[in-house]
Design an enzyme around this catalytic site. Structure first.
Site, PDB file in Angstrom:
ATOM      1  N   GLU A 246       0.889  -1.171   0.000  1.00 52.08           N
ATOM      2  CA  GLU A 246       0.000   0.000   0.000  1.00 52.08           C
ATOM      3  C   GLU A 246       0.919   1.211   0.000  1.00 52.08           C
ATOM      4  O   GLU A 246       1.508   1.545   1.023  1.00 52.08           O
ATOM      5  CB  GLU A 246      -0.885   0.022   1.251  1.00 52.08           C
ATOM      6  N   CYS A 280      -2.575   8.814   2.862  1.00 53.35           N
ATOM      7  CA  CYS A 280      -2.268   8.428   1.473  1.00 53.35           C
ATOM      8  C   CYS A 280      -3.445   8.724   0.542  1.00 53.35           C
ATOM      9  O   CYS A 280      -3.266   8.841  -0.660  1.00 53.35           O
ATOM     10  CB  CYS A 280      -1.851   6.970   1.402  1.00 53.35           C
TER      11      CYS A 280
HETATM   12  P1  NAD Z   1      10.121   6.946   4.197  1.00 43.79           P
HETATM   13  O1  NAD Z   1       9.951   6.485   2.816  1.00 43.79           O
HETATM   14  O2  NAD Z   1      11.512   7.198   4.713  1.00 43.79           O
HETATM   15  O3  NAD Z   1       9.478   5.914   5.264  1.00 43.79           O
HETATM   16  C1  NAD Z   1       8.157   5.474   5.155  1.00 43.79           C
HETATM   17  C2  NAD Z   1       7.988   4.283   6.102  1.00 43.79           C
HETATM   18  O4  NAD Z   1       8.778   3.227   5.634  1.00 43.79           O
HETATM   19  C3  NAD Z   1       8.441   4.526   7.554  1.00 43.79           C
HETATM   20  O5  NAD Z   1       7.500   3.946   8.426  1.00 43.79           O
HETATM   21  C4  NAD Z   1       9.766   3.789   7.675  1.00 43.79           C
HETATM   22  O6  NAD Z   1       9.956   3.222   8.960  1.00 43.79           O
HETATM   23  C5  NAD Z   1       9.614   2.700   6.657  1.00 43.79           C
HETATM   24  N1  NAD Z   1      10.874   2.329   6.038  1.00 43.79           N
HETATM   25  C6  NAD Z   1      11.797   3.148   5.497  1.00 43.79           C
HETATM   26  N2  NAD Z   1      12.843   2.446   5.009  1.00 43.79           N
HETATM   27  C7  NAD Z   1      12.558   1.139   5.241  1.00 43.79           C
HETATM   28  C8  NAD Z   1      13.240  -0.088   4.979  1.00 43.79           C
HETATM   29  N3  NAD Z   1      14.435  -0.135   4.331  1.00 43.79           N
HETATM   30  N4  NAD Z   1      12.652  -1.242   5.385  1.00 43.79           N
HETATM   31  C9  NAD Z   1      11.462  -1.228   6.013  1.00 43.79           C
HETATM   32  N5  NAD Z   1      10.774  -0.112   6.298  1.00 43.79           N
HETATM   33  C10 NAD Z   1      11.316   1.064   5.907  1.00 43.79           C
HETATM   34  O7  NAD Z   1       9.279   8.236   4.300  1.00 43.79           O
HETATM   35  P2  NAD Z   1       8.852   9.152   5.480  1.00 43.79           P
HETATM   36  O8  NAD Z   1       9.648  10.410   5.459  1.00 43.79           O
HETATM   37  O9  NAD Z   1       8.750   8.430   6.778  1.00 43.79           O
HETATM   38  O10 NAD Z   1       7.392   9.435   4.976  1.00 43.79           O
HETATM   39  C11 NAD Z   1       7.204  10.230   3.824  1.00 43.79           C
HETATM   40  C12 NAD Z   1       6.570   9.485   2.693  1.00 43.79           C
HETATM   41  O11 NAD Z   1       6.102   8.219   3.080  1.00 43.79           O
HETATM   42  C13 NAD Z   1       5.351  10.233   2.229  1.00 43.79           C
HETATM   43  O12 NAD Z   1       5.667  11.087   1.192  1.00 43.79           O
HETATM   44  C14 NAD Z   1       4.391   9.170   1.810  1.00 43.79           C
HETATM   45  O13 NAD Z   1       4.498   8.923   0.431  1.00 43.79           O
HETATM   46  C15 NAD Z   1       4.864   7.929   2.474  1.00 43.79           C
HETATM   47  N6  NAD Z   1       3.935   7.424   3.483  1.00 43.79           N
HETATM   48  C16 NAD Z   1       2.845   6.803   3.025  1.00 43.79           C
HETATM   49  C17 NAD Z   1       1.925   6.293   3.919  1.00 43.79           C
HETATM   50  C18 NAD Z   1       0.700   5.601   3.432  1.00 43.79           C
HETATM   51  O14 NAD Z   1      -0.254   5.507   4.186  1.00 43.79           O
HETATM   52  N7  NAD Z   1       0.698   5.064   2.215  1.00 43.79           N
HETATM   53  C19 NAD Z   1       2.147   6.440   5.279  1.00 43.79           C
HETATM   54  C20 NAD Z   1       3.303   7.095   5.732  1.00 43.79           C
HETATM   55  C21 NAD Z   1       4.208   7.574   4.808  1.00 43.79           C
END
Ligand code: NAD
Length: 476
Positions: A246, A280
């Protein structure tokens, strides 16, 4: 008020040697310490989940449902405690946190019911032969939940896994761990067998790099950004492991000339600011028929400016801070880029206050397609409103991003609705409402917004494999 944070492995709560601060985004003060799992903790979680799977996959669906429903009832009873810890760690208004607890419980309740309806089928065969199709739990699930909904995001993944008969190792978001801790407590108290649900925290890349290659992990379930989702999908593919993804969205809202402009503008502004835009499915790119554009934009901007911003613990606050320090510079850069490329900044556009990660409710008008925000999901309280001359132009704009999660339209014209249903490239289309999903409806994306569905009658399919059995009565 804020719970003590521990890992939950094999039915035991466990502290670790290394921990990280958890910060209240409204005050920037530390509210807890997050224990970080070591490689040894992760190996223990894998072993526990394998043992848990052996027990749980052989537990009758009704018995599974009973435990899930008991845990959901405990979450409802503990609504106030859970909501307060979520507001402390995430910043959202307490009233919205309370609703999130109910939504999380509903995810469990829906999937508990579905646990008893994972029907197979019998395929007609020659006399003396039987073809039967069985749906069986896939195995251990490695699940990763994000920080925007600390309770309902982990709930979705745990509900699907447990209802299907899978065991799960959940890595919840480092910034907002309390929701998942409360869920694990409720399951512990509800009598879930040891090892069926395991909860870990730590460095995300270390945890996914350790869990995904493990042979017992048969599904990777992730909610978060498209970039991270793609990375985890690539890792899973190297081990032939299934994924449920997702990912990001960049939701369009098509406002047609026949709609009630005042009502559509007010509901758009309120919905945009919900959860400080960190959803999202958040409505972001508004395509408004040119005949109504000025009126719509003025009403939207007025309502956005009137948003009560503050600490979510205070009464009547409508929007809290963004959830972490990364969001503010990220949003500022997107707004500055849009303005530099010719957009009009109608309100907001910068950090609000000196303390906390607050961002002003922001509206950009007449944003050119070349601006980054027309392609990049802001994930914050920023709306883009652009005029369009026709439905063709609005649909082309809606489909002009790599994402396809939620989309919205305001119209009562049957011919428009027919085209919107056929042509807007999203997994969830809502007409005359900015609600996108319920536990009983399938939720998920197309294009770069992901694969698979959560909720609805489709939700458990990700967590199950299909086995066909050919039983010949006589050896032949
Ligand atoms: P990010 O991409 O750094 O992290 C998003 C999530 O992924 C965090 O919970 C993080 O713990 C996890 N994550 C990151 N690297 C990972 C890895 N190698 N293995 C496993 N998990 C990992 O982004 P961010 O700064 O935390 O959030 C910003 C972006 O994330 C937003 O622009 C949005 O697109 C997306 N986001 C989407 C949702 C959603 O509901 N679809 C929710 C939160 C964030």
């Amino acid at each position: 008020m804020y719970p003590e944070l521990k890992l939950f492995i094999g039915g035991q709560w466990r502290a670790t040697g290394t921990d990280l601060p958890v910060v209240n985004p409204a005050t920037e003060q530390e509210i807890g310490r997050l224990p970080c799992a070591t490689a040894g903790d992760l190996d223990d979680a894998l072993e526990a989940a394998e043992n848990g799977f052996r027990v749980w996959s052989r537990t009758a669906p009704r018995a599974r449902a009973d435990i899930i429903l008991r845990a959901a009832a405990l979450m409802r009873e503990r609504q106030e405690d859970i909501a307060r810890s979520i507001t402390l760690e995430h910043g959202k208004p307490l009233a919205q946190a309370r609703l999130e607890i109910i939504r999380g419980a509903e995810f469990f309740e829906w999937d508990a019911g579905e646990a008893m309806r994972t029907y197979g089928r019998v395929i007609p065969a020659a006399h003396g032969h039987k073809f039967t199709v069985h749906h069986q739990p896939v195995g251990v699930v490695a699940a990763f939940s994000p920080w925007n909904f600390p309770m309902s995001q982990p709930a979705r993944k745990i509900a699907g896994a447990l209802a299907s008969g899978c065991s799960v190792i959940l890595k919840a978001a480092e910034e907002t761990p309390a929701g998942a801790v409360h869920i694990a407590r409720a399951f512990d108290d509800a009598g879930l067998p040891a090892g069926v649900l395991n909860l870990v925290f730590g460095t995300p890349s270390e945890i996914s790099g350790h869990l995904i290659p493990a042979p017992s992990v048969r599904l990777v379930a992730f909610t978060g950004s498209t970039t991270v989702g793609r990375h985890l999908t690539t890792l899973a593919a190297q081990h032939d492991t299934r994924v449920l993804m997702e990912l990001g969205g960049h939701a369009p809202v098509i406002v047609c000339e026949d709609t009630n402009i005042q009502a559509a503008a007010v509901s758009g502004a309120i919905r945009k600011m919900r959860n400080a835009g960190q959803v999202c499915t958040s409505p972001t790119r508004f395509f408004v028929h040119q005949s109504a554009f000025d009126d719509y934009a003025a009403r939207f901007v007025d309502r956005a400016r009137a948003t009560a911003v503050g600490n979510g613990m205070e009464p009547d606050v409508e929007m809290g801070p963004t959830a972490n320090a990364r969001r503010v510079p990220m949003l500022t850069a997107l707004v500055e880029d849009a303005v530099a490329k010719g957009a009009t900044l109608a309100t907001g556009g910068s950090r609000s206050g000196e303390t906390g990660y607050f961002f002003h409710p922001t509206v950009l008008l007449n944003v050119p397609d070349t601006a980054r925000i027309m392609q990049e999901e802001p994930f914050g309280p920023v709306a883009v409103i652009n005029p369009v001359a026709s439905l063709d132009e609005a649909i082309a704009g809606a489909n002009s991003v790599p994402y396809g999660l939620a989309g919205y339209a305001f119209t009562n014209r049957a011919d428009y609705i027919d085209r919107l249903v056929d042509e807007v490239e999203v997994g969830n289309l809502s007409i005359n409402t900015l609600e996108a999903s319920m536990p009983e409806t399938p939720f998920g994306g197309v294009k770069s917004s992901g694969y698979g569905r959560e909720g609805g009658t489709e939700g458990l399919e990700n967590y199950m494999t299909v086995k066909n059995v050919w039983h010949s009565v006589h050896i032949n």
